[in-house]
Design an enzyme around this catalytic site. Structure first.
Site, short mmCIF file in Angstrom:
data_model
loop_
_atom_site.label_atom_id
_atom_site.label_comp_id
_atom_site.label_asym_id
_atom_site.label_seq_id
_atom_site.Cartn_x
_atom_site.Cartn_y
_atom_site.Cartn_z
N LEU A 125 0.84 -1.20 0.00
CA LEU A 125 0.00 0.00 0.00
C LEU A 125 0.87 1.25 0.00
O LEU A 125 1.68 1.46 0.90
CB LEU A 125 -0.92 0.01 1.22
N HIS A 228 5.33 2.42 12.39
CA HIS A 228 6.04 3.57 11.81
C HIS A 228 5.06 4.75 11.72
O HIS A 228 3.88 4.58 11.40
CB HIS A 228 6.55 3.19 10.43
#
Length: 352
Positions: A125, A228
């Protein structure tokens, strides 16, 4: 208008350009022209139904209909770990106790796991910064769930997604520095790049015994299961669709692995088939609308107010979907029913 559609070999340059913009940590979309060319060929065969199940890779792109520009990419791998091992860590508990010493201690440990073998993976993605606005991110990520809900027979019972793990501002991974570096003798980026080409080195170098997290640095322990910063929005979208963190981790950066049963996905429960009609759309909710063809699967974001098994869409949206009035489409609210303050009426194809 933006549309998500199957990627084709003609998208090679556009997908390669997107891959070049991704930093370290996404092993499923590397800027390797040869590998991407092969992947796009496999994707075309997958959507055509001619690829072997073991190699099916449903790669989608998000196209700007006004300019033809490809602004995003995402994928579903039908099954992992069948042609080469797929590793993850499972976070578990070990007990150390001694009545004589009056000690009872619970110790967290990392166990090397193959539990995702055969499962489908949501991956690759990436949305270009120019398109990170409005419903674009939701359209790109959640379009895959409409595909899964329409073709559940293609997938195993469980689906998962590896989230990119925490990295310091300089791009280094505390989890890798405290664990992986000791066994692989290379930088995180080098290991990440190798993993994108060939995973054989993992089985050769990875420790196979449980690893006590107490032996890791404080920074590494804090990074376990932490996402992240750039991946936090993507994680939130997946959690809206029913995926959950259940103690599995990426073996390199310690990022969380989210998973769910296909039957428990929101799209499996809330999506509905309706007949498309051309006209002026009524006031409705933000929704995804897709075609029902695997070979020419297309998804748009639209205001939808399905009623009585029918959905009115403006002609330009029908054109984007390559859908004629009277054909079936599938629709689902962008937001979960509870979050959007709506619910699906039983026995009635209506959002209310």
């Amino acid at each position: 208008m933006l549309i998500v559609r199957p990627a084709a070999p003609t998208d090679l340059d556009a997908v390669l350009e997107l891959a070049r913009q991704i930093g370290p940590g996404m092993t499923t979309l590397k800027a390797d022209r040869g590998a991407l060319e092969r992947r796009l060929e496999i994707a075309s065969a997958s959507f055509a139904g001619t690829a072997a199940p073991i190699e099916c890779d449903y790669l989608f792109v998000m196209e700007d209909c006004a300019t033809g520009r490809v602004g995003g990419v995402c994928a579903i791998k039908r099954s992992v770990g069948l042609d080469e091992p797929f590793y993850s860590y499972r976070l578990g508990t070990m007990i150390h106790s001694s009545a004589e010493a009056n000690v009872f201690a619970q110790m967290q440990a990392l166990y090397l796991s193959y539990d995702m073998t055969g499962c489908a993976e949501l991956c690759s993605l990436y949305l270009h910064p120019d398109y990170r606005q409005g419903l674009n991110g939701k359209l790109l990520s959640k379009s895959r769930f409409l595909f899964i809900a329409q073709f559940p027979e293609l997938f195993s019972e469980r689906i998962f997604a590896e989230m990119r793990g925490y990295q310091d501002i300089d791009g280094s991974s505390p989890f890798w520095e405290s664990l992986g570096r000791h066994f692989f003798k290379m930088d995180f980026q080098a290991a990440d790049d190798m993993c994108g080409r060939d995973k054989a080195f993992i089985s050769q170098l990875m420790p196979r015994h449980p690893l006590y997290t107490a032996l890791l640095s404080e920074e590494a322990r804090a990074a376990i299961g932490k996402t992240h910063v750039d991946t936090v929005p993507a994680r939130r979208l997946l959690e809206q669709e029913g995926l959950r963190y259940e103690g599995y981790l990426d073996i390199f950066d310690g990022g969380p692995v989210l998973q769910a049963k296909v039957g428990d996905l929101r799209a499996s429960r809330e999506s509905m088939r309706v007949v498309a009609e051309a006209g002026t759309a009524l006031a409705g909710v933000d929704a995804l609308v897709s075609t029902t063809s695997m070979r020419d699967f297309r998804v748009i974001a639209a205001r939808a107010a399905p009623e009585g098994g029918r959905l009115v869409l403006p002609p330009e949206q029908l054109d984007a979907l390559r859908c004629a009035p009277g054909e079936e489409v599938v629709t689902m609210p962008v937001q979960p029913a509870r979050a959007a303050g709506i619910r699906k009426q039983e026995n009635s194809a209506t959002f209310s």
